[in-house]
Motif scaffolding. Structure first.
Motif, PDB file in Angstrom:
ATOM      1  N   ALA A   1       0.836  -5.107  12.022  1.00 11.02           N
ATOM      2  CA  ALA A   1       0.518  -3.977  12.900  1.00 11.02           C
ATOM      3  C   ALA A   1       1.810  -3.396  13.489  1.00 11.02           C
ATOM      4  N   GLU A   2       2.715  -4.292  13.857  1.00  7.91           N
ATOM      5  CA  GLU A   2       3.995  -3.861  14.427  1.00  7.91           C
ATOM      6  C   GLU A   2       4.799  -3.071  13.388  1.00  7.91           C
ATOM      7  N   ALA A   3       4.825  -3.586  12.167  1.00  8.68           N
ATOM      8  CA  ALA A   3       5.558  -2.917  11.095  1.00  8.68           C
ATOM      9  C   ALA A   3       4.935  -1.550  10.801  1.00  8.68           C
ATOM     10  N   ALA A   4       3.605  -1.490  10.888  1.00  5.75           N
ATOM     11  CA  ALA A   4       2.903  -0.239  10.576  1.00  5.75           C
ATOM     12  C   ALA A   4       3.249   0.839  11.595  1.00  5.75           C
ATOM     13  N   ASP A   5       3.610   0.426  12.832  1.00  7.66           N
ATOM     14  CA  ASP A   5       3.988   1.399  13.852  1.00  7.66           C
ATOM     15  C   ASP A   5       5.163   2.256  13.405  1.00  7.66           C
ATOM     16  N   LYS A   6       5.997   1.647  12.545  1.00  4.82           N
ATOM     17  CA  LYS A   6       7.191   2.372  12.105  1.00  4.82           C
ATOM     18  C   LYS A   6       6.987   3.020  10.731  1.00  4.82           C
ATOM     19  N   ALA A   7       5.733   3.025  10.266  1.00  5.14           N
ATOM     20  CA  ALA A   7       5.460   3.593   8.930  1.00  5.14           C
ATOM     21  C   ALA A   7       4.526   4.785   9.044  1.00  5.14           C
ATOM     22  N   GLY A   8       4.708   5.764   8.123  1.00  5.69           N
ATOM     23  CA  GLY A   8       3.828   6.926   8.134  1.00  5.69           C
ATOM     24  C   GLY A   8       2.453   6.577   7.578  1.00  5.69           C
ATOM     25  N   ALA A   9       2.452   5.831   6.489  1.00  7.93           N
ATOM     26  CA  ALA A   9       1.196   5.446   5.859  1.00  7.93           C
ATOM     27  C   ALA A   9       1.407   4.107   5.167  1.00  7.93           C
ATOM     28  N   VAL A  10       0.273   3.502   4.789  1.00 11.01           N
ATOM     29  CA  VAL A  10       0.326   2.159   4.201  1.00 11.01           C
ATOM     30  C   VAL A  10      -0.358   2.184   2.844  1.00 11.01           C
ATOM     31  N   LEU A  11       0.270   1.546   1.853  1.00 10.69           N
ATOM     32  CA  LEU A  11      -0.358   1.396   0.546  1.00 10.69           C
ATOM     33  C   LEU A  11      -0.491  -0.092   0.252  1.00 10.69           C
ATOM     34  N   THR A  12      -1.727  -0.573   0.151  1.00  6.87           N
ATOM     35  CA  THR A  12      -1.955  -1.972  -0.204  1.00  6.87           C
ATOM     36  C   THR A  12      -2.127  -2.048  -1.713  1.00  6.87           C
ATOM     37  N   SER A  13      -1.407  -2.955  -2.327  1.00  2.00           N
ATOM     38  CA  SER A  13      -1.501  -3.081  -3.772  1.00  2.00           C
ATOM     39  C   SER A  13      -1.809  -4.526  -4.144  1.00  2.00           C
ATOM     40  N   GLU A  14      -2.845  -4.701  -4.960  1.00  4.00           N
ATOM     41  CA  GLU A  14      -3.283  -6.048  -5.335  1.00  4.00           C
ATOM     42  C   GLU A  14      -3.807  -6.044  -6.757  1.00  4.00           C
ATOM     43  N   LEU A  15      -3.897  -7.236  -7.333  1.00  8.64           N
ATOM     44  CA  LEU A  15      -4.595  -7.402  -8.607  1.00  8.64           C
ATOM     45  C   LEU A  15      -6.053  -7.731  -8.297  1.00  8.64           C
ATOM     46  N   SER A  16      -6.705  -6.810  -7.592  1.00  7.59           N
ATOM     47  CA  SER A  16      -8.122  -6.961  -7.270  1.00  7.59           C
ATOM     48  C   SER A  16      -8.624  -5.560  -6.963  1.00  7.59           C
ATOM     49  N   THR A  17      -9.919  -5.442  -6.695  1.00 11.51           N
ATOM     50  CA  THR A  17     -10.441  -4.124  -6.373  1.00 11.51           C
ATOM     51  C   THR A  17     -10.334  -3.826  -4.879  1.00 11.51           C
ATOM     52  N   GLY A  18      -9.609  -4.683  -4.156  1.00 16.87           N
ATOM     53  CA  GLY A  18      -9.384  -4.410  -2.737  1.00 16.87           C
ATOM     54  C   GLY A  18      -9.915  -5.515  -1.864  1.00 16.87           C
ATOM     55  N   GLN A  19      -9.193  -6.631  -1.794  1.00 13.13           N
ATOM     56  CA  GLN A  19      -9.648  -7.762  -0.987  1.00 13.13           C
ATOM     57  C   GLN A  19      -8.753  -7.955   0.237  1.00 13.13           C
ATOM     58  N   MET A  20      -7.442  -8.185   0.008  1.00 21.48           N
ATOM     59  CA  MET A  20      -6.538  -8.275   1.154  1.00 21.48           C
ATOM     60  C   MET A  20      -6.574  -6.970   1.946  1.00 21.48           C
ATOM     61  N   LEU A  21      -6.912  -5.893   1.241  1.00 23.56           N
ATOM     62  CA  LEU A  21      -7.051  -4.570   1.865  1.00 23.56           C
ATOM     63  C   LEU A  21      -7.842  -4.645   3.174  1.00 23.56           C
ATOM     64  N   GLU A  22      -8.907  -5.466   3.187  1.00 18.83           N
ATOM     65  CA  GLU A  22      -9.738  -5.555   4.398  1.00 18.83           C
ATOM     66  C   GLU A  22      -8.959  -6.143   5.566  1.00 18.83           C
ATOM     67  N   ASP A  23      -8.110  -7.143   5.268  1.00 16.35           N
ATOM     68  CA  ASP A  23      -7.303  -7.739   6.335  1.00 16.35           C
ATOM     69  C   ASP A  23      -6.239  -6.756   6.816  1.00 16.35           C
ATOM     70  N   VAL A  24      -5.699  -5.994   5.857  1.00 12.39           N
ATOM     71  CA  VAL A  24      -4.675  -5.002   6.218  1.00 12.39           C
ATOM     72  C   VAL A  24      -5.297  -3.947   7.132  1.00 12.39           C
TER      73      VAL A  24
END
Lengths: 357, 317
Positions: free
Chosen positions: A292-315
């Motif tokens: 969350a702290e790192a995201a404060d300094k980012a414009g947008a976030v891209l989660t990339s995984e070898l799945s259809t979006g699992q860690m994405l939920e935690d992100v």
């Protein structure tokens, strides 16, 4: 110690020996057979035990039993096999027993395929078995880190009296890389386990149990376990790459995908794009605060995984809507090329109205 | 359509099925694999018995031999590791009209599926079980299987398998409810086909252990039997399996064995020498669970209405 060139699976096997594990129980399944195969020859050399069980259900319950006796124990499997271990995993968490489970992920669901994937993130971090329980999950990105994580996993398992999963995709299991091993743990340095069933001579007997029929007792116990799971946060680990300054896009990836993303970040940095990488190393506990702290300094976030979006939920949960979070995944055993990540990031920046250098 | 009788469809002329009607895509096993022989035998059985492909299903678990359904142009169910038998039982529980064949191996059936196997024998649901026994895990590449002989060097037992392998015949014959147990070899196509045919006609759970060559990992497991057929004993009896006259030449050793004699079958299975080939046990009158599980299918509309009323009467206030 000099460097060795080893397959991820073999290196994990040797790391377990280094950590003082002397009991392995397993069952054949691709792509992790090299772990049992390596340990079948190594365990007898160090006075250890290797058992090929009749199924993953049996192997994981042998693990349960041996852990109850106070030994450092390990098993390994791959996706469908880890599903079968869900039962023992839940019981071990309920009975508060340490164990290390290596999960070399292949593509699912069902029989799926034998090529690498990260589609068992939910299985590892959100359960796998039944009940309100958690296990610590470490996600290495190199063979060396797989070695380090395996050794650490035994310490965490003993520290928290809880199963710990090494979550690696099939690439890491099969890839050869140079590794070094630390000095093996001396048996006398292993932590005491006064709770173990070692024969009740001169003390109260210890019983391995996860059964509490009184709802009040069970409720209190469940909340006690939650405290333990929350305490695991002190061992949260993550890694950042080019995130010291503000970025237009922050990529979040773990395991092998993080390595691919690193190459993509290098390419984009050369082109003057402001892009960085956040890599969760422990995926449970998830490094939510740091992310969350790192995201404060980012414009947008891209989660990339070898799945259809699992860690994405935690992100998404960590970032809590403060920044747009998008997703790019490949599945079925396919990998993404660094160029594909570059394309995704470029497209995301254009959608965000940010200049692509 | 599930569970309905499909016999209402009119066919102008009964078709004649040829081998091609059962031949799926090119089979991919290692060169010299015994599975090819079993595939051919199964296709010939289907042709000889004129089994309608749409009424025939091959069910498998996981393993080399479990690729079987892919190569049959019938219905197929590639199931879970060890679960071929429960999947087949699930099908049979409700479909008395289908021809059900199971392809399973020594790892699938005797290791991870061992509990299912024992209960499937006990349920005695009608199906043909082809248990491909090559004494090793082939698909995962050379790990010890439950039937690996003591001392067999594999990747999980580089110093040799530490304990004796289990005998699938002895285990099956020990289960109460057993109704058909036979053993055959993949390198005798005639006996193989005759055995599968007898199994197909058995009204119950027909378990056929097929000694199957794996030229890649266990090339010496059954080669001695081919080189020296006197290591095997052909079981002969008018009620047994008739492999034709050439069997006399191929199997010099013969044992007269009445397949209704369970005790005798157990003695043969336990014998130290002479690997039995033929029908060990057959009993057509063992109760079948599939008769009970599918009994509701024959109920008429009136029956169902009456039973529903009776059921709801329990909840009368």
């Amino acid at each position: 110690m000099e460097k060795k060139l080893m397959k991820g699976c073999e290196a994990i096997g040797e790391a377990a020996i280094c950590a003082g594990a002397r009991l392995f129980f397993g069952y054949p399944i691709t792509p992790q057979n090299e772990i049992p195969e390596y340990l079948s020859s190594r365990m007898p050399q160090v006075g250890g035990t290797f058992v090929q069980a009749e199924s993953e259900v049996a192997a994981s319950n042998m693990l349960y039993g041996a852990s109850g006796a106070g030994k450092r124990v390990i098993t390994s499997s791959s996706s469908p096999g880890i599903s079968l271990m869900g039962e023992a995993l839940s019981y071990m968490a309920g009975a508060e027993l340490p164990a290390v489970i290596v999960s070399i992920m292949r593509a699912g669901p069902g029989l799926g395929g034998i090529l690498p994937s990260q589609s068992d993130y939910f299985q590892a971090t959100k359960g796998g078995g039944h009940g309100d329980y958690r296990v610590m999950v470490l996600a290495p990105e190199t063979v060396q880190e797989a070695v380090d994580h395996t050794i650490k996993a035994f310490d965490y398992a003993d520290k928290y009296r809880n199963p710990v999963i090494i979550l690696a995709d099939g690439i890491l299991g099969q890839m050869m890389e140079p590794v070094t091993f630390p000095e093996p743990v001396r048996p006398e340095d292993l932590p005491e386990k006064p709770w173990a069933t070692t024969g009740a001579k001169g003390r109260e007997r210890n019983i391995v149990n996860s059964l509490y029929l009184n709802p009040d007792v069970l409720e209190e116990r469940n909340w006690q376990l939650v405290k333990k799971y929350e305490a695991m946060r002190e061992d949260v680990e993550f890694d950042t790459y080019h995130l010291d300054d503000e970025v237009d896009v922050m990529i979040v990836a773990y395991g092998t995908v993080a390595r691919i993303a690193r190459t993509a970040v290098d390419t984009m940095r050369e082109q003057g794009m402001r892009v960085g990488l956040f890599r969760p190393v422990t995926v449970y506990p998830f490094p939510s605060d740091a992310l969350a702290e790192a995201a404060d300094k980012a414009g947008a976030v891209l989660t990339s995984e070898l799945s259809t979006g699992q860690m994405l939920e935690d992100v998404k949960a960590a970032i809590a809507g403060k920044r747009p979070v998008e997703f790019f995944g490949r599945v079925g055993g396919n990998l993404m090329a660094p160029e594909e990540i570059v394309e995704q990031v470029t497209a995301l920046m254009e959608r965000q109205g940010r200049s692509v250098a | 359509m599930y569970g309905l009788k499909l016999d209402w469809m009119e066919t102008p002329e009964a078709p004649y099925y040829t081998l091609e009607d059962y031949t799926g895509p090119e089979a991919r096993w290692c060169p010299g694999c015994g599975d090819f022989a079993v595939l051919t035998a199964a296709q010939r059985l289907c042709r000889d018995e004129q089994l309608a492909p749409e009424k025939t299903v091959f069910v498998s678990g996981i393993g080399c031999s479990s690729r079987f359904p892919h190569y049959m142009k019938t219905y197929g169910f590639h199931g879970l590791h060890g679960r071929a038998l429960p999947v087949a039982c699930g099908i049979r529980a409700r479909r008395p009209d289908l021809n059900i064949f199971v392809a399973t191996g020594d790892g699938d059936c005797c290791s991870i599926g061992s509990a299912h196997w024992i209960h499937a024998v006990r349920y005695n649901m009608r199906m043909v079980v082809m248990m491909f026994d090559n004494n090793v895990y082939g698909l995962t590449k050379n790990q010890t299987s439950p039937t690996s002989p003591e001392g067999l060097r594999t990747y999980t037992h580089p110093r040799g398998a530490p304990i004796e392998g289990m005998d699938p015949l002895q285990v099956s014959l020990a289960v109460r409810g057993v109704s058909f147990i036979a053993q055959t070899v993949d390198f005798n196509p005639q006996h193989l086909l005759a055995t599968l045919t007898a199994a197909y006609h058995h009204p119950g759970f027909a378990f056929v252990r097929i000694l199957q060559r794996c030229p890649h990992y266990t090339p010496r497991a059954f080669a001695p039997l081919q080189e020296n057929p006197s290591m095997m004993s052909l079981l002969v009896h008018p009620d047994g399996i008739d492999g034709g006259e050439s069997m006399t030449r191929l199997f010099p050793n013969r044992i007269e064995h009445d397949p209704s004699d369970l005790r005798g079958a157990r003695v043969i299975a336990e014998a130290e020498q002479g690997i039995p080939v033929g029908l060990l046990y057959k009993n057509d009158s063992v109760p079948r669970y599939d008769h009970a599980s599918a009994s509701g299918l024959s109920a008429t509309r009136e029956d169902r209405v009456k039973l529903l009323e009776q059921q709801l009467d329990w909840f009368r206030i």
